[in-house]
Design an enzyme around this catalytic site. Structure first.
Site, PDB file in Angstrom:
ATOM      1  CG  ASN A 175      -5.186   3.732   8.252  1.00  0.00           C
ATOM      2  OD1 ASN A 175      -5.011   2.598   7.650  1.00  0.00           O
ATOM      3  ND2 ASN A 175      -4.496   4.911   8.019  1.00  0.00           N
TER       4      ASN A 175
ATOM      5  CD  GLU B 220      -4.373   7.887   9.508  1.00  0.00           C
ATOM      6  OE1 GLU B 220      -4.088   9.124   9.587  1.00  0.00           O
ATOM      7  OE2 GLU B 220      -4.501   6.768   9.942  1.00  0.00           O
TER       8      GLU B 220
ATOM      9  CG  HIS C 276      -0.555   9.222   2.968  1.00  0.00           C
ATOM     10  ND1 HIS C 276      -1.080   7.691   3.239  1.00  0.00           N
ATOM     11  CD2 HIS C 276      -0.334   9.428   4.246  1.00  0.00           C
ATOM     12  CE1 HIS C 276      -0.781   7.440   4.481  1.00  0.00           C
ATOM     13  NE2 HIS C 276      -0.163   8.623   5.104  1.00  0.00           N
TER      14      HIS C 276
ATOM     15  CE1 TYR D 139       0.001   3.211  13.217  1.00  0.00           C
ATOM     16  CE2 TYR D 139      -1.693   4.309  12.373  1.00  0.00           C
ATOM     17  CZ  TYR D 139      -0.748   3.799  12.295  1.00  0.00           C
ATOM     18  OH  TYR D 139       0.027   3.553  11.001  1.00  0.00           O
TER      19      TYR D 139
ATOM     20  CD  GLU E  25      -1.390   4.211   7.851  1.00  0.00           C
ATOM     21  OE1 GLU E  25      -1.263   4.627   9.007  1.00  0.00           O
ATOM     22  OE2 GLU E  25      -1.549   4.922   6.867  1.00  0.00           O
TER      23      GLU E  25
ATOM     24  NE  ARG F 129      -3.344   2.637   2.646  1.00  0.00           N
ATOM     25  CZ  ARG F 129      -2.914   3.517   3.528  1.00  0.00           C
ATOM     26  NH1 ARG F 129      -2.324   3.555   4.601  1.00  0.00           N
ATOM     27  NH2 ARG F 129      -3.716   4.531   3.302  1.00  0.00           N
TER      28      ARG F 129
HETATM   29  C1  FCB Z   1      -1.079   7.429  10.470  1.00  0.00           C
HETATM   30  C2  FCB Z   1      -0.803   8.064   9.010  1.00  0.00           C
HETATM   31  C3  FCB Z   1       0.541   7.569   8.595  1.00  0.00           C
HETATM   32  C4  FCB Z   1       1.671   7.313   9.717  1.00  0.00           C
HETATM   33  C5  FCB Z   1       1.025   6.656  10.705  1.00  0.00           C
HETATM   34  C6  FCB Z   1       1.965   6.730  12.038  1.00  0.00           C
HETATM   35  O1  FCB Z   1      -1.973   8.352  10.938  1.00  0.00           O
HETATM   36  O2  FCB Z   1      -1.654   7.824   8.136  1.00  0.00           O
HETATM   37  O3  FCB Z   1       1.112   8.244   7.440  1.00  0.00           O
HETATM   38  O4  FCB Z   1       2.087   8.700   9.965  1.00  0.00           O
HETATM   39  O5  FCB Z   1       0.096   7.513  11.359  1.00  0.00           O
END
Ligand code: FCB
Length: 446
Positions: A293, A167, A122, A295, A347, A78
């Site tokens: 995505n 995002e 992006h 985190y 992600e 990707r």
């Molecule tokens: C996300 C982004 C990516 C990277 C990660 C850690 O928010 O999409 O570009 O910075 O975080």
């Protein structure tokens, strides 16, 4: 953590990057400047004073990087296209040399049997469009649709998926809400209007690409989280509900339901966006896949200073809580609320203060992080969520936006002085893990 979970053999295993974070070649072969070129060259905006001029020099070293991916045995890559590379002003003339770069990259991926998953936006808006108001200017949404159609026309049949945005929450909230990201504006009302133009531009781009027709699956990538109240006080509970509404539902509802969520709209009050007749119908159209995505979770406290989560599993080098359970919860929540298309985790990964020890990079913490999240996503899968693939962020250490090169997310270490790539333990682990997942295949030779 050593649990091994067997995924279906059709599951897609990948790695992810984005153009500005790795390409460099900031003005190579006719590329125009983007807002991240401008922003990163403005003193004080990036913590370590760095910029994306060279980054990982992927613009020139892409054959080596594809070869590394091939050695890892991933199915898919990707990456994003830099709009200003293929259309320097964001409107008007196309830059053939820019398209030629992506043509070369695709050819390289094809030669190794790696599927291409492309993101159109992006965060690197052509500066020319920013000079005309950027995403605050509704016209940008229409220019974006033209760019999307052109990419679909040229490359659609060579791409497995095309995501309109990466995002959009960040584009709006960090770019226009708190000035942390380019273009560096801090204005709540503007950020909410920008978010609407992003949602509109997604819909316009979907229609434009459908009209072109190609074999690529079309969709969008959203960063999402669950929102937990810090305590059971009414104020914290309300804060968590608003957070989920303004962040997750704000982008999901227009796309899947053709409306903005009532709670967020009510709280936004006078800051609610100007929406023209028909905008939400444009946004509300079938997508072939949803990229998620993940985190961390949002932990919502109304106290001053805000209460912090316990962080039982610790924090990453970004200071983000490691909370894999949130991924299961999020996916189940989305599954219950929407008629979802297949999902890719586009992600997931962690920043770690990696150092080279005797030529090796022992990032065991990252391996643990990924394993826990894979287990969490598999839990959601076993409960009925249709998840088709997982992309580890990131293939390479890279330019982490306003953190510059100080934060390392790669499974491959980059020495920025020499551009030498070294596989970290996590890369070696991922390679073995993929062999275990697909015993019928052997990893490609590097
Ligand atoms: C996300 C982004 C990516 C990277 C990660 C850690 O928010 O999409 O570009 O910075 O975080």
């Amino acid at each position: 953590m050593t649990d091994f979970t067997q995924f279906p053999s059709s599951f897609t295993w990948g790695v992810a990057t984005s153009a500005f974070q790795i390409e460099g070649g900031a003005s190579a072969d006719g590329k125009g400047p983007s807002i991240w070129d401008t922003f990163s060259h403005t003193p004080g905006k990036v913590i370590d004073g760095s910029n994306g001029d060279i980054a990982c020099d992927h613009y020139h070293r892409y054959p080596e990087d594809v070869s590394i991916m091939s050695g890892l045995g991933v199915d898919a890559y990707r990456f994003s296209m830099a709009w200003a590379r293929v259309q320097p002003q964001g409107k008007g003339a196309w830059n053939e040399a820019g398209f030629a770069f992506y043509d070369r990259l695709l050819t390289e991926l094809e030669s190794k049997g790696i599927a291409a998953h492309v993101t159109l936006y992006h965060w690197d808006l052509p500066q020319g469009l920013q000079d005309e108001g950027g995403w605050l200017n509704r016209d940008t949404a229409y220019h974006f649709a033209e760019y999307a159609a052109e990419v679909a026309r040229r490359f659609g049949n060579r791409l497995k998926t095309i995501a309109t945005h990466n995002e959009p929450w960040c584009t709006a909230n960090l770019g226009y809400g708190n000035a942390q990201f380019a273009p560096g504006v801090a204005d709540l009302k503007q950020s909410i209007q920008v978010s609407h133009h992003l949602v509109l531009s997604h819909g316009l781009a979907m229609s434009a690409m459908r009209k072109v027709g190609s074999s690529a699956q079309l969709g969008i990538v959203l960063n999402q989280w669950t929102a937990d109240p810090a305590t059971d006080s009414a104020a914290d509970i309300a804060a968590a509900e608003f957070e989920y509404s303004r962040s997750v539902e704000w982008f999901m509802d227009p796309i899947f339901k053709g409306k903005y969520p009532e709670l967020a709209l009510k709280v936004h009050g006078d800051n609610a966006p100007e929406v023209q007749d028909g905008d939400l119908a444009i946004a509300h159209q079938k997508i072939d896949f949803l990229g998620v995505n993940y985190y961390f979770r949002a932990f919502c406290s109304t106290e001053t200073p805000p209460r912090q989560p316990e962080c039982k599993l610790g924090k990453t080098d970004m200071g983000w809580e490691i909370f894999p359970d949130g991924l299961t919860e999020l996916l189940l929540k989305l599954h219950a609320a929407y008629e979802l298309p297949p999902i890719y985790i586009t992600e997931n990964g962690m920043a770690n203060p990696d150092t080279i020890v005797n030529g090796e990079i022992p990032d065991e913490a990252r391996i643990d992080f990924v394993q826990r999240h894979l287990k969490a996503l598999n839990d959601a899968r076993l409960q009925g969520v249709n998840i088709q693939g997982y992309f580890l962020w990131s293939l390479l250490d890279n330019f982490e936006w306003n953190s510059g090169y100080a934060k390392r997310f790669g499974i491959v270490h980059v020495d920025y002085a020499t551009q030498k790539r070294t596989l970290k333990h996590s890369a070696l682990w991922y390679k073995d893990y993929l062999v275990q997942q697909r015993p019928q295949r052997t990893a490609h030779a590097a």
